[in-house]
Design a protein around this motif. Sequence first.
Motif, short mmCIF file in Angstrom:
data_model
loop_
_atom_site.label_atom_id
_atom_site.label_comp_id
_atom_site.label_asym_id
_atom_site.label_seq_id
_atom_site.Cartn_x
_atom_site.Cartn_y
_atom_site.Cartn_z
N ILE A 189 0.82 -1.20 0.00
CA ILE A 189 0.00 0.00 0.00
C ILE A 189 0.86 1.26 0.00
CG2 ILE A 189 -1.91 -1.16 1.17
CD1 ILE A 189 -1.11 0.32 3.74
N GLY A 190 0.22 2.37 -0.34
CA GLY A 190 0.86 3.67 -0.37
C GLY A 190 0.15 4.54 -1.40
N ALA A 191 0.35 5.85 -1.28
CA ALA A 191 -0.25 6.77 -2.24
C ALA A 191 0.40 6.62 -3.60
CB ALA A 191 -0.09 8.21 -1.72
N ASN A 192 -0.18 7.27 -4.62
CA ASN A 192 0.45 7.28 -5.94
C ASN A 192 1.88 7.80 -5.82
OD1 ASN A 192 -1.83 6.36 -7.30
ND2 ASN A 192 -2.60 8.41 -7.69
N GLY A 193 2.81 7.09 -6.48
CA GLY A 193 4.20 7.51 -6.41
C GLY A 193 4.96 6.98 -5.22
N ALA A 194 4.32 6.08 -4.45
CA ALA A 194 4.99 5.55 -3.26
C ALA A 194 6.07 4.55 -3.61
CB ALA A 194 3.96 4.90 -2.33
N GLY A 195 5.95 3.86 -4.76
CA GLY A 195 6.94 2.87 -5.15
C GLY A 195 6.39 1.47 -5.30
N LYS A 196 5.05 1.31 -5.24
CA LYS A 196 4.45 -0.02 -5.30
C LYS A 196 4.72 -0.70 -6.64
CE LYS A 196 0.23 1.38 -4.55
NZ LYS A 196 0.54 2.84 -4.67
N THR A 197 4.41 0.01 -7.73
CA THR A 197 4.59 -0.59 -9.05
C THR A 197 6.07 -0.83 -9.34
OG1 THR A 197 2.55 0.38 -9.90
CG2 THR A 197 4.21 -0.25 -11.53
N THR A 198 6.94 0.04 -8.87
CA THR A 198 8.38 -0.18 -9.02
C THR A 198 8.79 -1.48 -8.35
OG1 THR A 198 8.86 2.19 -9.14
CG2 THR A 198 10.67 0.74 -8.51
N ALA A 199 8.28 -1.73 -7.15
CA ALA A 199 8.61 -2.97 -6.44
C ALA A 199 8.13 -4.19 -7.22
CB ALA A 199 7.99 -2.95 -5.05
N VAL A 200 6.91 -4.12 -7.77
CA VAL A 200 6.37 -5.24 -8.55
C VAL A 200 7.23 -5.49 -9.79
CG1 VAL A 200 4.43 -5.93 -10.01
CG2 VAL A 200 4.00 -5.02 -7.72
N ARG A 201 7.61 -4.43 -10.48
CA ARG A 201 8.41 -4.58 -11.70
C ARG A 201 9.80 -5.14 -11.39
NH1 ARG A 201 6.72 1.04 -14.88
NH2 ARG A 201 4.64 0.32 -15.51
N LEU A 202 10.32 -4.82 -10.23
CA LEU A 202 11.62 -5.38 -9.84
C LEU A 202 11.53 -6.88 -9.62
CD1 LEU A 202 12.77 -2.55 -7.42
CD2 LEU A 202 14.00 -3.27 -9.47
N ILE A 203 10.44 -7.34 -9.00
CA ILE A 203 10.28 -8.78 -8.80
C ILE A 203 10.23 -9.51 -10.12
CG2 ILE A 203 8.78 -10.58 -7.84
CD1 ILE A 203 7.68 -8.43 -5.91
N LEU A 204 9.54 -8.91 -11.10
CA LEU A 204 9.34 -9.55 -12.40
C LEU A 204 10.48 -9.28 -13.38
CD1 LEU A 204 5.53 -8.80 -12.79
CD2 LEU A 204 6.59 -10.97 -12.13
N ASN A 205 11.55 -8.62 -12.91
CA ASN A 205 12.70 -8.29 -13.77
C ASN A 205 12.33 -7.39 -14.95
OD1 ASN A 205 14.81 -9.39 -12.34
ND2 ASN A 205 14.67 -11.38 -13.33
N MET A 206 11.28 -6.61 -14.76
CA MET A 206 10.97 -5.56 -15.73
C MET A 206 11.87 -4.35 -15.49
SD MET A 206 6.84 -6.04 -15.49
CE MET A 206 6.35 -4.82 -16.67
N LEU A 207 12.48 -4.30 -14.30
CA LEU A 207 13.49 -3.32 -13.93
C LEU A 207 14.62 -4.04 -13.22
CD1 LEU A 207 11.25 -0.51 -12.35
CD2 LEU A 207 12.35 -0.40 -14.59
N ASP A 208 15.82 -3.48 -13.28
CA ASP A 208 16.96 -4.02 -12.53
C ASP A 208 17.23 -3.12 -11.33
OD1 ASP A 208 17.49 -6.14 -14.29
OD2 ASP A 208 18.62 -4.82 -15.63
N PRO A 209 17.42 -3.70 -10.14
CA PRO A 209 17.74 -2.88 -8.98
C PRO A 209 19.14 -2.29 -9.08
CG PRO A 209 17.90 -5.20 -8.42
CD PRO A 209 17.35 -5.14 -9.81
N ASP A 210 19.37 -1.16 -8.43
CA ASP A 210 20.70 -0.57 -8.37
C ASP A 210 21.50 -1.11 -7.19
OD1 ASP A 210 20.26 1.10 -10.61
OD2 ASP A 210 19.15 2.49 -9.35
N GLY A 211 20.81 -1.74 -6.26
CA GLY A 211 21.49 -2.33 -5.13
C GLY A 211 20.54 -3.26 -4.38
N GLY A 212 21.10 -4.21 -3.65
CA GLY A 212 20.29 -5.15 -2.88
C GLY A 212 20.00 -6.43 -3.65
#
Length: 283
Positions: A37-60
């Motif tokens: 949960i979180g407001a728009n722009g909180a980072g929810k969709t970014t987190a989902v895309r990272l799990i699915l390798n639609m994005l690469d993390p910069d660290g961690g």
Amino acid sequence: MNDNNILEFRDITKHFPNFTLDHLTFHLPRGYIMGLIGANGAGKTTAVRLILNMLDPDGGEIRVFGLDSRRQEKEIKEQTGAVFDSSFFPDTWTVDDTERAISPFYREWNPQTFRQMIRRFRLPARTKIGELSRGMQMKLMLACALSHNARLLILDEPTSGLDPATRDEFLDILQEYISDGEKSVLFSTHITADLERTADYITCLDRGKLIYTGSMEGLLQKYYLIKGRPDELTPELQARLYGLRQTPVGFEGLIEARAAAHYNGYLLDPPTIDDIIIHISRR
């Protein structure tokens, strides 16, 4: 990796020009539903895309089923299903075309399960996806996700815009899905009533930062809504509040439960999830 966890985020960071997902750490235990949960722009969709390798993390590091999300992507996606807020299938495909196109990618694809889901959802097998209602498109994505023995479902705003009856059916299916204690759901949504009904755990983000991760009860017990007259708003109290609202007749804000113990003379109410999101995002 704890054997009891389906998913683990370990100190994940992702930088964008105007946003940073900042050292995000949380875990989703096996057999449960977690609301993201979180407001728009909180980072929810970014987190989902990272799990699915639609994005690469910069660290961690992200681990799913104990596997590294980048180095063992194929093994992870064999066991993962995803449902988004809009269909990712071509509009010209029929329901039957969808099965023919995606089933070869999954070793554990079960055509009998897919047929059962199609019948349950009353999906017309020969109708083009572009002619289906949004609710039926969501059901088709869910049918595909459930037909290859996925152990993790990742849902990004799947119930947004659905009618109440379809939403109710969708949530019932999620409860059935985790009933064997071996599967889990990560459910990103703005419709907090869905989470109040289904979620066991909550991870709350605000502008890329982790605000809370833990049980639903723990989140609701972490804060109070505090209200009082204008003359009762001291500088010390104001410094403790999230999302202060002031009117000529009084004020309202979110306060942590530990701090609320010092203000017994004020009106203290338990918050809803919406109250928490709204006040934290207004900091």
